[in-house]
Design an enzyme around this catalytic site. Structure first.
Site, PDB file in Angstrom:
ATOM      1  N   GLY A  15      -9.314  -8.644   3.237  1.00 39.44           N
ATOM      2  CA  GLY A  15      -8.666 -10.022   3.463  1.00 39.44           C
ATOM      3  C   GLY A  15      -7.733 -10.295   2.243  1.00 39.44           C
ATOM      4  N   ASN A  17      -4.307 -10.263   3.011  1.00 38.08           N
ATOM      5  CA  ASN A  17      -3.495 -10.990   3.760  1.00 38.08           C
ATOM      6  C   ASN A  17      -3.961 -12.510   4.145  1.00 38.08           C
ATOM      7  OD1 ASN A  17      -0.659  -9.528   4.654  1.00 38.08           O
ATOM      8  ND2 ASN A  17      -2.284  -7.990   5.155  1.00 38.08           N
ATOM      9  N   ARG A  68     -18.042  -7.086  25.015  1.00 36.39           N
ATOM     10  CA  ARG A  68     -16.833  -7.452  24.471  1.00 36.39           C
ATOM     11  C   ARG A  68     -16.731  -9.028  24.631  1.00 36.39           C
ATOM     12  NH1 ARG A  68     -12.768  -4.812  22.228  1.00 36.39           N
ATOM     13  NH2 ARG A  68     -13.457  -2.697  23.012  1.00 36.39           N
ATOM     14  N   MET A  93      -9.947  -5.577  13.069  1.00 33.17           N
ATOM     15  CA  MET A  93     -10.128  -4.101  13.608  1.00 33.17           C
ATOM     16  C   MET A  93     -10.638  -4.089  15.008  1.00 33.17           C
ATOM     17  SD  MET A  93      -8.525  -2.564  11.296  1.00 33.17           S
ATOM     18  CE  MET A  93      -8.488  -0.891  11.629  1.00 33.17           C
ATOM     19  N   ARG A  94     -10.682  -4.961  15.700  1.00 30.58           N
ATOM     20  CA  ARG A  94     -11.410  -5.022  16.837  1.00 30.58           C
ATOM     21  C   ARG A  94     -10.266  -5.112  18.251  1.00 30.58           C
ATOM     22  NH1 ARG A  94     -15.878  -2.595  17.926  1.00 30.58           N
ATOM     23  NH2 ARG A  94     -16.355  -3.550  19.720  1.00 30.58           N
ATOM     24  N   LEU A  96      -8.825  -6.667  21.254  1.00 33.68           N
ATOM     25  CA  LEU A  96      -9.132  -7.889  22.091  1.00 33.68           C
ATOM     26  C   LEU A  96      -8.711  -7.662  23.524  1.00 33.68           C
ATOM     27  CD1 LEU A  96      -7.821 -10.337  19.628  1.00 33.68           C
ATOM     28  CD2 LEU A  96     -10.197 -10.193  19.974  1.00 33.68           C
ATOM     29  N   ASN A 110      -0.435 -11.020  14.766  1.00 36.25           N
ATOM     30  CA  ASN A 110      -0.833  -9.815  14.015  1.00 36.25           C
ATOM     31  C   ASN A 110       0.046  -9.439  13.117  1.00 36.25           C
ATOM     32  OD1 ASN A 110      -2.621  -7.919  13.524  1.00 36.25           O
ATOM     33  ND2 ASN A 110      -1.519  -6.291  14.530  1.00 36.25           N
ATOM     34  N   HIS A 112       1.435  -5.822  10.985  1.00 39.61           N
ATOM     35  CA  HIS A 112       0.791  -4.400  11.152  1.00 39.61           C
ATOM     36  C   HIS A 112       1.850  -3.566  10.140  1.00 39.61           C
ATOM     37  CE1 HIS A 112      -0.034  -0.372  13.135  1.00 39.61           C
ATOM     38  NE2 HIS A 112       1.303  -0.241  12.832  1.00 39.61           N
ATOM     39  N   SER A 139       5.682  -5.446   9.898  1.00 42.05           N
ATOM     40  CA  SER A 139       5.988  -6.355  11.151  1.00 42.05           C
ATOM     41  C   SER A 139       4.878  -7.464  11.371  1.00 42.05           C
ATOM     42  CB  SER A 139       6.186  -5.548  12.616  1.00 42.05           C
ATOM     43  OG  SER A 139       6.974  -4.661  12.323  1.00 42.05           O
ATOM     44  N   GLU A 146      -1.206  -4.478  24.982  1.00 41.35           N
ATOM     45  CA  GLU A 146      -0.958  -3.323  24.608  1.00 41.35           C
ATOM     46  C   GLU A 146      -0.971  -3.058  22.935  1.00 41.35           C
ATOM     47  OE1 GLU A 146       2.228   0.292  25.103  1.00 41.35           O
ATOM     48  OE2 GLU A 146       2.344  -1.296  26.301  1.00 41.35           O
ATOM     49  N   ASP A 148      -0.329  -3.264  19.351  1.00 38.07           N
ATOM     50  CA  ASP A 148       0.733  -3.329  18.408  1.00 38.07           C
ATOM     51  C   ASP A 148       2.213  -3.087  18.922  1.00 38.07           C
ATOM     52  OD1 ASP A 148      -0.996  -3.073  16.351  1.00 38.07           O
ATOM     53  OD2 ASP A 148      -0.914  -0.802  16.040  1.00 38.07           O
ATOM     54  N   GLU A 177       3.904  -7.298   2.932  1.00 38.03           N
ATOM     55  CA  GLU A 177       3.197  -8.091   3.903  1.00 38.03           C
ATOM     56  C   GLU A 177       2.458  -9.478   3.355  1.00 38.03           C
ATOM     57  OE1 GLU A 177      -0.137  -5.860   5.918  1.00 38.03           O
ATOM     58  OE2 GLU A 177       0.642  -3.922   5.054  1.00 38.03           O
TER      59      GLU A 177
HETATM   60  C1  GRF Z   1      -2.890  -4.562   6.403  1.00 37.47           C
HETATM   61  O1  GRF Z   1      -2.219  -3.568   5.972  1.00 37.47           O
HETATM   62  C2  GRF Z   1      -2.620  -5.055   7.999  1.00 37.47           C
HETATM   63  O2  GRF Z   1      -1.337  -4.874   7.843  1.00 37.47           O
HETATM   64  C3  GRF Z   1      -3.187  -4.020   8.689  1.00 37.47           C
HETATM   65  O3  GRF Z   1      -4.307  -4.008   8.187  1.00 37.47           O
HETATM   66  C4  GRF Z   1      -4.719  -4.402   6.702  1.00 37.47           C
HETATM   67  C5  GRF Z   1      -5.411  -5.341   6.577  1.00 37.47           C
HETATM   68  O4  GRF Z   1      -5.575  -5.662   4.851  1.00 37.47           O
HETATM   69  N1  GRF Z   1      -3.486  -4.722   9.941  1.00 37.47           N
HETATM   70  P1  GRF Z   1      -6.196  -6.985   4.194  1.00 37.47           P
HETATM   71  O5  GRF Z   1      -7.456  -7.244   4.753  1.00 37.47           O
HETATM   72  O6  GRF Z   1      -5.252  -7.904   4.784  1.00 37.47           O
HETATM   73  O7  GRF Z   1      -6.051  -6.722   2.837  1.00 37.47           O
END
Ligand code: GRF
Length: 217
Positions: A15, A17, A68, A93-94, A96, A110, A112, A139, A146, A148, A177
């Site tokens: 977490g 971000n 799901r 990480m799921r 959708l 999202n 990435h 990004s 689809e 990313d 990020e």
């Molecule tokens: C980040 O690198 C994000 O771009 C990717 O997963 C990572 C998540 O890190 N989708 P955090 O949980 O925000 O620290």
């Protein structure tokens, strides 16, 4: 009543971000507020970060749901109850379902850790180093079914340095990020960028002098 845009954040882990968005939202003039945080994994650091900030935080452990669809219904119910208008995936990480993505079309974004459309998927930094690329980055994009692949809202470039390890490049990218996501969320919350068909489109806005301009990054 506050006219800040109510945002839901979906996470799966650390977490960091999420923390960057919490910090941005703690500034009074920021146009968004985090109404709810949902993790598909229990007991992760991201949920603690939300709780520390006084934000309602829920674990919806995907493994305890029969399908799901039923998992996503539970997530969607929490977003609905919190009157969320925008959803940010932050290390979620799921994958959708198409139905969930369609329901939130144009309101689901999202982050990435690559310069999309290069290096979609997992193990990004390892593959960047293997490729010999000298520039990487991150990004923020609208989510489409689809992986990313949705229209890009904002990007930041990050250099690949001589002798970089996966961890070093990941840390440098992550710092980037943490600046990009709050910037992108601001643009979204202010309605300065919207999804129009297959493109993220920047709207012209008026400055204080009444002049029209297209906001850049
Ligand atoms: C980040 O690198 C994000 O771009 C990717 O997963 C990572 C998540 O890190 N989708 P955090 O949980 O925000 O620290």
């Amino acid at each position: 009543m506050s006219n800040r845009i109510r945002v839901g954040i979906l996470i799966s882990g650390r977490g960091s971000n999420l923390q960057a968005l919490i910090d941005a939202c703690s500034v009074a003039e920021y146009p968004a507020e985090i109404a709810v945080v949902v993790s598909n994994v229990a007991d992760v650091a991201g949920l603690e970060r939300a709780e520390r900030a006084g934000i309602p935080a829920h674990a919806v452990a995907h493994g305890t749901y029969a399908s799901r669809e039923s998992f996503e219904e539970a997530v969607d119910a929490l977003l609905g109850a919190a009157e969320v208008r925008l959803v940010c995936l932050a290390g979620f990480m799921r994958v959708l379902s198409d139905a969930f993505v369609e329901k939130w079309r144009g309101r689901l974004v999202n982050i990435h850790p690559s310069l999309l459309p290069a290096f979609k998927g997992l193990n990004v930094h390892r593959r960047v180093l293997q490729s010999g690329a000298r520039i990487s980055g991150c990004s923020v994009h609208f989510v489409v079914p689809e992986l990313d692949s949705g229209p890009i809202i904002a990007q930041a470039a990050v250099p690949v340095l001589p002798g970089d390890t996966e961890d070093a490049l990941a840390a440098r990218t992550l710092a980037s990020e943490h600046k990009l996501y709050p910037l992108a969320l601001r643009l979204l919350a202010e309605g300065r960028v919207v999804l129009d068909g297959e493109r993220a489109v920047y709207r012209q806005v008026q400055n204080a002098a009444g002049e029209l301009f297209s906001p850049g990054l």
